[in-house]
Design a protein around this motif. Structure first.
Motif, short mmCIF file in Angstrom:
data_model
loop_
_atom_site.label_atom_id
_atom_site.label_comp_id
_atom_site.label_asym_id
_atom_site.label_seq_id
_atom_site.Cartn_x
_atom_site.Cartn_y
_atom_site.Cartn_z
N GLY A 78 -18.12 66.40 21.03
CA GLY A 78 -18.68 65.77 21.66
C GLY A 78 -20.40 65.50 21.43
O GLY A 78 -20.97 64.98 22.05
N HIS B 251 -14.27 58.79 24.19
CA HIS B 251 -15.33 60.28 25.16
C HIS B 251 -15.43 59.64 26.31
O HIS B 251 -15.11 58.24 26.61
N HIS C 140 -25.24 63.50 25.76
CA HIS C 140 -24.59 63.90 25.99
C HIS C 140 -23.18 62.49 25.65
O HIS C 140 -23.22 62.14 27.10
N ASP D 22 -20.22 63.18 26.89
CA ASP D 22 -19.31 63.49 27.55
C ASP D 22 -20.20 64.69 28.77
O ASP D 22 -21.22 65.48 28.22
N THR E 193 -14.57 72.85 23.42
CA THR E 193 -14.66 71.73 24.23
C THR E 193 -13.26 71.18 22.72
O THR E 193 -13.95 71.63 21.83
N THR F 198 -10.19 68.88 21.24
CA THR F 198 -10.15 68.08 20.88
C THR F 198 -8.81 67.32 20.52
O THR F 198 -7.81 68.57 20.70
N THR G 230 -7.75 73.56 31.71
CA THR G 230 -8.77 72.82 32.00
C THR G 230 -9.82 72.72 32.34
O THR G 230 -9.48 73.89 33.36
N SER H 12 -15.96 74.48 18.92
CA SER H 12 -14.83 73.46 19.69
C SER H 12 -13.75 73.61 19.38
O SER H 12 -13.39 74.70 18.19
N SER I 124 -10.10 60.43 27.76
CA SER I 124 -11.00 60.97 26.94
C SER I 124 -10.09 62.07 26.02
O SER I 124 -10.82 63.31 26.71
N SER J 2 -12.58 64.87 24.37
CA SER J 2 -13.77 65.52 25.12
C SER J 2 -13.52 66.56 26.25
O SER J 2 -13.67 66.75 26.91
N PRO K 239 -13.41 69.90 28.60
CA PRO K 239 -13.87 71.30 28.59
C PRO K 239 -12.67 72.27 29.52
O PRO K 239 -11.94 72.05 29.65
#
Length: 769
Positions: free
Chosen positions: A293, A382, A641, A643, A653, A655, A706, A730, A755, A758, A760
C-alpha cells in the motif's frame, strides 16, 4: 524467537531458474505427457513466427503474455510455460465414466489441484440434479437447450458473458458479437480483476490503455524501475530480458514488499556458463521493500526529489525535460504544487522507506536518458490502483520518457491474450465508433449502454438480478473475492455454461441448468472445412501473431472455441444477420470481419504471415496523445494513501500472491520453492518483528481476520505463520485461498479492480504452544 523445524518450510538457497527450473520442467513432462511428444511440443512453443506454406509452425504459449524474441534460441519457453503446456497437453482424461462414479458433492471436497489434475474433459456434459452427477449430452441437444433458455430471458441484461484471457482474438470477437446482437454489453472479463486500472488510468494520462514499450526497447534502456511484480513466477520469460539488461550493466531498481528470488539473482537455463559453473546473475541493483500500500507514496517521493533537484540545478542543465513538458503535457504546475506541499515525514511513514532511498532512486532516474518502468498487480489491485498507474505515467512524463528508444511504460499483463480480447471488443464500456462499425458491417444495432464488469456481474448474480452466466474459459467464482457470496449466487442461476478444457471448482457450483462444453486447447489441431486453422493472439507489447496447434485433439468430441460460440449464437438468434456458421469454415473470414470493425487490423490475414506478426498502433510512441486536449496529462493524486489507512497500529496489511507452482487459479502442485515452501499452501508470510510483537512464533497456527469494519466476519483459519523477508506491517498469503478475506465491494471505484493487494487484517495465534 527460537528456531524450530516446520514441516514443508526450509530455505531454498539456489537462484531462480538454473537446474531447479530444469528439474521442475522434467517433472511436469514426466507426470503429464509422453516424453517424446512433449519434446516436440515444447520445441514448437512460442515459435508461431516460423512460417512455411503460409502457415505458422508453432503455437503461442497458453501461459503469460510476455512477447517472443525473434532470435535463434532453441527453446522459447520457461519452466512455468512448460507446466502450462504439459498441463493442457496431458495424457490424462476425464470421461463420462469418471463422473458416473464421482458425484458433484464428492468432487467439491477435492482440492483445486486434484480437480484439474484429473485431465482433459472429453465430452459435452449436462448436470443431472437427481443423481448429482454430470452426464454426457449430445452437442446439438446442449446447444439447442442453451439457445432456448437464452431466448426465454425477458431482458438480455440478465445474462453475463465472462471471458478468460486465454481466448483467441477470433473467439473473443465472435463472443462479443454474439452478446451484442443478443442485446447486452455485460462483459465481465479476467482483466477486470488485474489490469483494469491500467485500461482506465492510462487513457486519461497518455491516451491509450496499453503499454508503450517494445521488447527491443530493453536493448536500449539505461534504467529499469520494476514495481509490484514477481517475474520469476508470473511472467518468467521476462527473466531472460532482465538477465540481458543486467549483463549490460543497466541498473534495475525494484520496489516490492517481499524479497523475491528471481529479482535477486537468476541463472539462465540457456547459459552454458551459468549452468556449468552453478553461477547466477544479480538482477536488482537496488531492492527497496516498500510497504504493502506504499507505492503511491514512494512514487510521490521520487517525483518530489526530482523536483527538488530541478529547483536546485542551473537553468542550463534542468533535471526535468522542460521542453517536452511544455510541448506535450498539461497539468504540470498543479502536480508540482502538490509534490512541494507533501512532507517527507509523511512520505516515509506511508511508504515504509527512508527519504534517502527514494532520493537515490530519483538521482538514478535523473542520470538516465531512457527509462522503462514495469509494473504488475502489486500496483493495480488497490483502492486507488487507477491513480497508482497514473503516478507511474507522471514519473515518466517528467523526463520525456515516451516516444524514444529504450523508454516507456510497461504493464505486465497476465494471460497470453488478455490484451487481445480487449482490443477486439471484449469491453463493458464500448466506444461509439466501434458500435457504429459493428452496425455498418453486420446490419444490427448493438446496445450502447455500459454493461457489467466482473464485480458488477457477480453483484448482480448474488442479488438475483442476473439469471444466466456463460463462461468462455476461466474459473470465475474462485477467482473473484468473497467466495461464499459468489458461490451462493452462482448456484441460484437459471443457466450456467462453461467452455473449458479441464474441470475446475466453478463447474461444480451447479444451478438449474448447468453445461460443460469441452474445447480445443492452444496446442491442438483445429480442423475446419477449409483445413487446419490458425488463431491469433496479442502479447503485452501489442504484437499480434498467429498460433497453430499440431497435437491431435484430446477427444473427437472437442470443438474449437469459435465453433462453440458460433453454434450457441446460431441457436439463440435464429433470425441473425451474422453468418455464424460461415465464419467457422475458415478463420480468415473472421479476421476479415475483425478488420472491418477495427481498422488497426488492416491487411490482417496478410500481415500475420510476416515472421513475428505485426504491431498495433501505439500513438504515444510517436508522441501523439489521444486525450481530449491532444496532450498527455499530469494527474494528481490527493494524499499518499492508495488504500484506507487503518487507525489501529495493530492492524497489518495483507496482500495475496501466487505460488511458483501456480498460474492464476490453476494449481500445478504445492511447492513454492523460491520462498522455501514445499508440499503445502496453508501459510501466511510475516515479518519477524510483526510476529514477535504478537507473541507468535514461526510455525504457530494463526487466525487472520479482515479488519474493515462493518459487514460479516471474514476469517482465514487453519494456516501457519512463516517468517519471511517482507516489509514491516505487511503480510502475504496465497491467492485464491486469501480471497475469503476480501469483500466483493472492496475495490478501486475508478476501475472496479478488486483490492486483493491491500486487505487490513488482524492476526492472532490460534493454538497454545
Amino acid at each position: 524467537m527460537a528456531d524450530k523445524e516446520i514441516p514443508g518450510i526450509r530455505p531454498y538457497d539456489q537462484p531462480a531458474g538454473g537446474w531447479g527450473a530444469l528439474r521442475a520442467t522434467a517433472k511436469a513432462v514426466f507426470e503429464q505427457m509422453n516424453t517424446a511428444e512433449a519434446a516436440v511440443t515444447l520445441f514448437r512453443t512460442n515459435k508461431p513466427y516460423a512460417m512455411r506454406a503460409k502457415r505458422p509452425e508453432g503455437f503461442d504459449c497458453p501461459g503469460c503474455a510476455w512477447p517472443d524474441k525473434q532470435h535463434t534460441s532453441t527453446f522459447q519457453f520457461c519452466e512455468n510455460g512448460a507446466k502450462a503446456v504439459t498441463w493442457e497437453a496431458t495424457r490424462k482424461r476425464v470421461t463420462p465414466d469418471f463422473f458416473a462414479v464421482h458425484t458433484v458433492t464428492e468432487l467439491l471436497g477435492w482440492n483445486d489441484h486434484q480437480l484439474e489434475d484429473e485431465g482433459r474433459l472429453t465430452h459435452p456434459l449436462a448436470y443431472n440434479a437427481e443423481k448429482d452427477i454430470y452426464e454426457a449430452v449430445d452437442w446439438d441437444v446442449a446447444v439447442e437447450r442453451i439457445g432456448e433458455i437464452l431466448r426465454s430471458q425477458a431482458d438480455p441484461n440478465t445474462v453475463e458473458f465472462y471471458t478468460s484471457g486465454r481466448a483467441s482474438n477470433e473467439a473473443a470477437f465472435l463472443y462479443q458479437l454474439f452478446a451484442r446482437e443478443y442485446g447486452t454489453n455485460n462483459f465481465p472479463d479476467c482483466s477486470n480483476m488485474c489490469h483494469e486500472a491500467t485500461s482506465v488510468g492510462l487513457p486519461q494520462s497518455i491516451g491509450i490503455g496499453k503499454g508503450t514499450v517494445a521488447l527491443d526497447d530493453f536493448d536500449h534502456c539505461e534504467l529499469v524501475i520494476a514495481i509490484g511484480h514477481n517475474p520469476g513466477t508470473n511472467h518468467p520469460r521476462m527473466m531472460g530480458t532482465l538477465h540481458e539488461v543486467a549483463h549490460r550493466g543497466v541498473p534495475i531498481i525494484v520496489l516490492n514488499p517481499l524479497k523475491e528470488r528471481a529479482l535477486e539473482r537468476f541463472a539462465d537455463p540457456q547459459s552454458p556458463v551459468e549452468m556449468a559453473t552453478l553461477s547466477a546473475t544479480p538482477i536488482a541493483s537496488t531492492y527497496l521493500q516498500v510497504k504493502v500500500g506504499g507505492d503511491a507514496a514512494a512514487l510521490k517521493g521520487i517525483m518530489k526529489s526530482l523536483l527538488e533537484m530541478d529547483d536546485a540545478s542551473a537553468q542550463e542543465s534542468p533535471v526535468l525535460d522542460r521542453a517536452f513538458i511544455a510541448a506535450h503535457t498539461e497539468g504540470f504546475d498543479a502536480l508540482a504544487a502538490d509534490l512541494r506541499a507533501t512532507r517527507w515525514d509523511d512520505i516515509e511513514a506511508a511508504s515504509g522507506l527512508p527519504a534517502q532511498a527514494l532520493q537515490d532512486v530519483a538521482a538514478a532516474y535523473a542520470s538516465s536518458n531512457a527509462t522503462i518502468v514495469t509494473y504488475g498487480m502489486g500496483l493495480t489491485q488497490h483502492h486507488q490502483g487507477t491513480q497508482n498507474v497514473q503516478q507511474v505515467a507522471n514519473l515518466l512524463l517528467l523526463r520525456g520518457n515516451f516516444g524514444k528508444p529504450g523508454a516507456g511504460i510497461c504493464p505486465l499483463r497476465g494471460h497470453s491474450n488478455v490484451q487481445g480480447d480487449r482490443t477486439v471488443g471484449i469491453t463493458e464500456k464500448p466506444g461509439a465508433v466501434m458500435l457504429q462499425r459493428i452496425e455498418q458491417t453486420f446490419g444490427f444495432k448493438p446496445p450502447g449502454a455500459h454493461g457489467h464488469d466482473a464485480v458488477a456481474a457477480m453483484q448482480a448474480i448474488s442479488e438475483g438480478r442476473s439469471k444466466v452466466l456463460i463462461c468462455l474459459g476461466g474459473n470465475l467464482a474462485v477467482a473473484m473475492p468473497d467466495p461464499q457470496r459468489c458461490f451462493d449466487g452462482v448456484r441460484k442461476l437459471e443457466l450456467s455454461v462453461h467452455i473449458a478444457t479441464k474441470l475446475n471448482r466453478s463447474h461444480l457450483l451447479t444451478c438449474k441448468n448447468t453445461f460443460i462444453l469441452p474445447c480445443l486447447g492452444r496446442t491442438e489441431r483445429d480442423l475446419q472445412a477449409s483445413g487446419p486453422q490458425a488463431v491469433t493472439v496479442e502479447d503485452s507489447m501489442s504484437m499480434v501473431h498467429a498460433s497453430l496447434g499440431k497435437l491431435p485433439p484430446a477427444s473427437p468430441q472437442l470443438r474449437s472455441e469459435p465453433a462453440i460460440i458460433a453454434g450457441m449464437a446460431a441457436a439463440t438468434l435464429p433470425d441473425s444477420k451474422v453468418p455464424w456458421m460461415t465464419f467457422i469454415t475458415d478463420y480468415d473470414i473472421i479476421r476479415n470481419a475483425i478488420e472491418a470493425v477495427f481498422p488497426d487490423f488492416a491487411r490482417y490475414n496478410e500481415r500475420i504471415l510476416t515472421p513475428g506478426g505485426f504491431r498495433l498502433p501505439l500513438p504515444p510512441t510517436e508522441r501523439v496523445w489521444n486525450t481530449p486536449s491532444g496532450k498527455a496529462q499530469f494527474l494528481r493524486m490527493k494524499g499518499l494513501h492508495e488504500d484506507p489507512a487503518p487507525a489501529d497500529p495493530a492492524i497489518l496489511t495483507l496482500t495475496t500472491v501466487r505460488s511458483h507452482d501456480q498460474y492464476n487459479t490453476t494449481i500445478y502442485g504445492f511447492d513454492d520453492r523460491y520462498r522455501g515452501v514445499f508440499g503445502r499452501r496453508d501459510v501466511v508470510f510475516m515479518n519477524a518483528h510483526d510476529l514477535a510483537e504478537r507473541g507468535i512464533e514461526p510455525g504457530d497456527q494463526i487466525r487472520v481476520e479482515t479488519a474493515i469494519g462493518q459487514g460479516p466476519e471474514r476469517q482465514l483459519v487453519n494456516v501457519i505463520a512463516v517468517a519471511y523477508d517482507i516489509a514491516r506491517g505487511s503480510v502475504a498469503t496465497y491467492y485464491p485461498e486469501g480471497n475469503c478475506l476480501v469483500p466483493l465491494d472492496y475495490n478501486d471505484q475508478a476501475s472496479g479492480t478488486p483490492s486483493y493487494k491491500s486487505i487490513p487484517v488482524r492476526i492472532v495465534r490460534a493454538q497454545a504452544r
